[in-house]
Design a protein around this motif. Structure first.
Motif, mmCIF file in Angstrom:
data_model
loop_
_atom_site.group_PDB
_atom_site.id
_atom_site.type_symbol
_atom_site.label_atom_id
_atom_site.label_comp_id
_atom_site.label_asym_id
_atom_site.label_seq_id
_atom_site.Cartn_x
_atom_site.Cartn_y
_atom_site.Cartn_z
ATOM 1 N N ILE A 173 -5.595 13.043 0.986
ATOM 2 C CA ILE A 173 -5.770 12.424 0.148
ATOM 3 C C ILE A 173 -4.793 10.991 0.271
ATOM 4 O O ILE A 173 -5.305 9.838 0.681
ATOM 5 C CB ILE A 173 -6.238 12.449 -1.553
ATOM 6 C CG1 ILE A 173 -7.220 13.319 -1.317
ATOM 7 C CG2 ILE A 173 -6.815 10.340 -2.081
ATOM 8 C CD1 ILE A 173 -7.713 13.430 -3.103
ATOM 9 N N ALA B 139 -5.931 7.485 2.872
ATOM 10 C CA ALA B 139 -5.804 5.912 2.014
ATOM 11 C C ALA B 139 -4.915 4.869 3.235
ATOM 12 O O ALA B 139 -5.385 4.355 2.986
ATOM 13 C CB ALA B 139 -6.033 6.501 0.501
ATOM 14 N N LEU C 111 0.741 -0.585 0.326
ATOM 15 C CA LEU C 111 0.166 -0.259 -0.122
ATOM 16 C C LEU C 111 1.251 1.292 0.011
ATOM 17 O O LEU C 111 0.896 2.401 -0.761
ATOM 18 C CB LEU C 111 -0.783 -0.096 0.993
ATOM 19 C CG LEU C 111 -1.741 0.833 1.576
ATOM 20 C CD1 LEU C 111 -2.873 1.378 0.287
ATOM 21 C CD2 LEU C 111 -2.861 1.340 2.390
ATOM 22 N N ILE D 51 0.816 11.233 -10.528
ATOM 23 C CA ILE D 51 0.213 12.779 -9.990
ATOM 24 C C ILE D 51 0.885 13.403 -10.398
ATOM 25 O O ILE D 51 0.705 14.845 -10.938
ATOM 26 C CB ILE D 51 -1.376 12.166 -10.005
ATOM 27 C CG1 ILE D 51 -1.512 11.192 -10.010
ATOM 28 C CG2 ILE D 51 -1.703 13.861 -9.833
ATOM 29 C CD1 ILE D 51 -3.230 10.215 -9.621
ATOM 30 N N HIS E 44 -10.433 0.513 -4.152
ATOM 31 C CA HIS E 44 -9.613 -0.884 -3.492
ATOM 32 C C HIS E 44 -10.310 -1.125 -1.981
ATOM 33 O O HIS E 44 -9.770 -1.831 -1.180
ATOM 34 C CB HIS E 44 -9.215 -1.026 -4.247
ATOM 35 C CG HIS E 44 -8.146 -2.503 -4.072
ATOM 36 N ND1 HIS E 44 -9.256 -3.678 -4.469
ATOM 37 C CD2 HIS E 44 -7.466 -3.380 -3.640
ATOM 38 C CE1 HIS E 44 -8.866 -5.131 -4.442
ATOM 39 N NE2 HIS E 44 -7.227 -4.805 -3.555
ATOM 40 N N ALA F 259 1.877 6.223 -7.295
ATOM 41 C CA ALA F 259 0.384 7.013 -7.494
ATOM 42 C C ALA F 259 0.720 8.232 -7.538
ATOM 43 O O ALA F 259 0.791 9.375 -7.939
ATOM 44 C CB ALA F 259 -0.570 6.246 -7.252
ATOM 45 N N LEU G 15 -7.403 1.844 -7.320
ATOM 46 C CA LEU G 15 -6.507 1.286 -6.081
ATOM 47 C C LEU G 15 -7.374 2.251 -4.680
ATOM 48 O O LEU G 15 -7.181 1.605 -3.248
ATOM 49 C CB LEU G 15 -5.064 2.600 -5.672
ATOM 50 C CG LEU G 15 -4.085 2.242 -4.340
ATOM 51 C CD1 LEU G 15 -3.730 0.707 -4.153
ATOM 52 C CD2 LEU G 15 -3.027 2.554 -4.921
ATOM 53 N N LEU G 16 -7.391 3.852 -5.017
ATOM 54 C CA LEU G 16 -8.652 4.476 -3.258
ATOM 55 C C LEU G 16 -9.682 3.633 -3.022
ATOM 56 O O LEU G 16 -9.930 3.618 -2.194
ATOM 57 C CB LEU G 16 -8.672 6.276 -3.293
ATOM 58 C CG LEU G 16 -7.678 6.325 -3.972
ATOM 59 C CD1 LEU G 16 -8.323 8.185 -4.251
ATOM 60 C CD2 LEU G 16 -6.900 7.006 -2.563
ATOM 61 N N SER H 221 2.541 15.040 -12.872
ATOM 62 C CA SER H 221 1.828 15.600 -14.165
ATOM 63 C C SER H 221 1.043 17.269 -13.715
ATOM 64 O O SER H 221 1.396 18.480 -14.393
ATOM 65 C CB SER H 221 0.677 14.878 -14.554
ATOM 66 O OG SER H 221 -0.643 14.420 -13.514
ATOM 67 N N LEU I 106 1.403 3.470 -3.299
ATOM 68 C CA LEU I 106 0.228 5.443 -2.821
ATOM 69 C C LEU I 106 1.419 5.460 -3.213
ATOM 70 O O LEU I 106 1.256 6.656 -4.149
ATOM 71 C CB LEU I 106 -0.055 5.528 -1.420
ATOM 72 C CG LEU I 106 -1.261 5.541 -1.537
ATOM 73 C CD1 LEU I 106 -1.691 4.484 0.240
ATOM 74 C CD2 LEU I 106 -2.626 6.274 -1.923
ATOM 75 N N ARG J 125 0.095 8.128 -18.874
ATOM 76 C CA ARG J 125 -0.540 8.892 -18.212
ATOM 77 C C ARG J 125 -2.261 8.806 -17.391
ATOM 78 O O ARG J 125 -2.885 8.211 -16.322
ATOM 79 C CB ARG J 125 0.076 10.425 -18.340
ATOM 80 C CG ARG J 125 1.451 10.769 -18.152
ATOM 81 C CD ARG J 125 1.164 12.306 -17.495
ATOM 82 N NE ARG J 125 2.500 12.743 -17.222
ATOM 83 C CZ ARG J 125 2.952 13.663 -17.064
ATOM 84 N NH1 ARG J 125 1.996 14.695 -17.935
ATOM 85 N NH2 ARG J 125 4.054 14.099 -16.928
ATOM 86 N N TYR K 119 -3.856 7.598 -13.802
ATOM 87 C CA TYR K 119 -4.881 8.238 -13.473
ATOM 88 C C TYR K 119 -6.173 7.063 -13.113
ATOM 89 O O TYR K 119 -6.607 7.026 -11.497
ATOM 90 C CB TYR K 119 -5.264 9.518 -14.328
ATOM 91 C CG TYR K 119 -4.455 10.418 -14.451
ATOM 92 C CD1 TYR K 119 -3.252 10.530 -13.777
ATOM 93 C CD2 TYR K 119 -4.752 11.044 -15.250
ATOM 94 C CE1 TYR K 119 -2.646 11.476 -13.730
ATOM 95 C CE2 TYR K 119 -3.845 12.417 -16.358
ATOM 96 C CZ TYR K 119 -3.022 12.446 -15.060
ATOM 97 O OH TYR K 119 -2.328 13.210 -15.395
ATOM 98 N N PHE L 212 -4.880 5.164 -9.932
ATOM 99 C CA PHE L 212 -5.201 5.234 -8.380
ATOM 100 C C PHE L 212 -6.028 5.659 -8.334
ATOM 101 O O PHE L 212 -6.740 5.304 -7.245
ATOM 102 C CB PHE L 212 -4.218 7.096 -9.003
ATOM 103 C CG PHE L 212 -4.073 8.042 -7.785
ATOM 104 C CD1 PHE L 212 -3.839 7.550 -6.782
ATOM 105 C CD2 PHE L 212 -5.170 9.296 -7.876
ATOM 106 C CE1 PHE L 212 -3.471 8.747 -5.240
ATOM 107 C CE2 PHE L 212 -5.337 10.126 -6.321
ATOM 108 C CZ PHE L 212 -4.446 9.418 -5.257
#
Lengths: 114, 156
Positions: free
Chosen positions: A92, A96, A57, A68, B54, A64, B51-52, A71, A61, B41, B45, B48
């Motif tokens: 966030i 999580a 996890l 993000i 899940h 990810a 994942l949240l 970008s 996280l 990309r 997204y 992600f």
């Protein structure tokens, strides 16, 4: 890059473990059996799975959020809005992580205790 | 007076070639690597968000068997089955393309650096990176076929 390599390993294990109609580790258990509460409870007794879930996890996280973030910063070119968006994203991800860890640890303690 | 940081509008005035998201979709000529970058990309997204969801769904096990059964019950039906297959394709693409980017970042298969003489030939245009790219796409297509067979013909 390190998180990506770890994720490929964790992800492959995760997919192979839960398997499918063709492939399943350990053999003999179907996907539906593996996600039954009894087997989830059984797995929660294992310290290996508990630690793996937490590390998986954290790595997922981090990877990810970092991706993000790249970008967001690319589009916002260091503006205040972009920095706020990155902070919201980090919040966030942290929430999580806390929620996921809580569930994993509580389930492990429940399974070990009774 | 404190100096204000430039906003997006002033940045666009200074750099009119700043295309933003639009730049992902269109590029000069057909450039496969560019579209793979965009897809990388977009799939990131999607993963992600998944994942949240899940984490949220699987954490229901901490609240007892009823909560777990309710959470698992909400994840059934043909629409979920199709969504699961799409997710498999998304993860597969992101992972396979990630390996390609990993090799490129380490400079593996890119050959020796060459002088930037016109017409510029990017390292990605050399034979080995092209071969790696097509191998990655082939892996994706093979797993697409295997996954389709598994998901829809064998039945999970």
């Amino acid at each position: 890059m390190i998180s990506a390599i770890l994720l490929i390993g964790f992800g492959a294990y995760h997919i192979l473990y839960f398997g499918s109609a063709m492939l399943s580790i350990p053999p003999g258990q179907t996907y539906h059996e593996k996600i039954s509460y009894e087997l989830v409870h059984e797995r929660a007794k294992s310290l290996f799975f508990t630690v793996m879930y937490v590390v998986f996890l954290a790595v997922a996280l981090y990877h990810a959020t970092y991706g993000i973030r790249s970008s967001i910063l690319e589009f916002t070119s260091g503006s205040r809005k972009g920095k706020v968006a990155v902070l919201v994203l980090a919040a966030i991800a942290i929430l999580a992580f806390i929620y996921g860890c809580y569930a994993v640890i509580v389930t492990h303690l429940m399974a070990v205790g009774g | 007076l404190a100096r204000r940081k430039p906003g997006r509008r002033s940045l666009l005035k200074t750099y009119p070639n700043l295309e933003g998201v639009v730049g992902w979709a269109g590029s000069i000529g057909f450039n496969l690597e560019r579209y793979l970058y965009t897809l990388h990309r977009v799939t990131g997204y999607i993963m992600f968000i998944y994942l949240l969801l899940h984490v949220f769904v699987t954490s229901s096990r901490a609240f007892g068997p009823e909560a777990w059964a309710a959470a698992m019950g909400s994840l059934s039906g043909p629409l979920f089955h199709i969504g699961e297959f799409i997710l498999f394709l998304v993860v597969l693409f992101h992972g396979a393309n990630g390996i390609r980017l990993f090799l490129a970042e380490l400079g593996l298969g890119l050959g020796r650096p060459a002088r930037p003489v016109y017409p510029y030939r990017p390292a990605f245009r050399r034979l080995l990176p092209k071969v790696i790219l097509y191998i990655i796409l082939a892996i994706w297509v093979i797993f697409f076929a295997l996954g389709y067979y598994d998901w829809f013909l064998l039945g999970v």
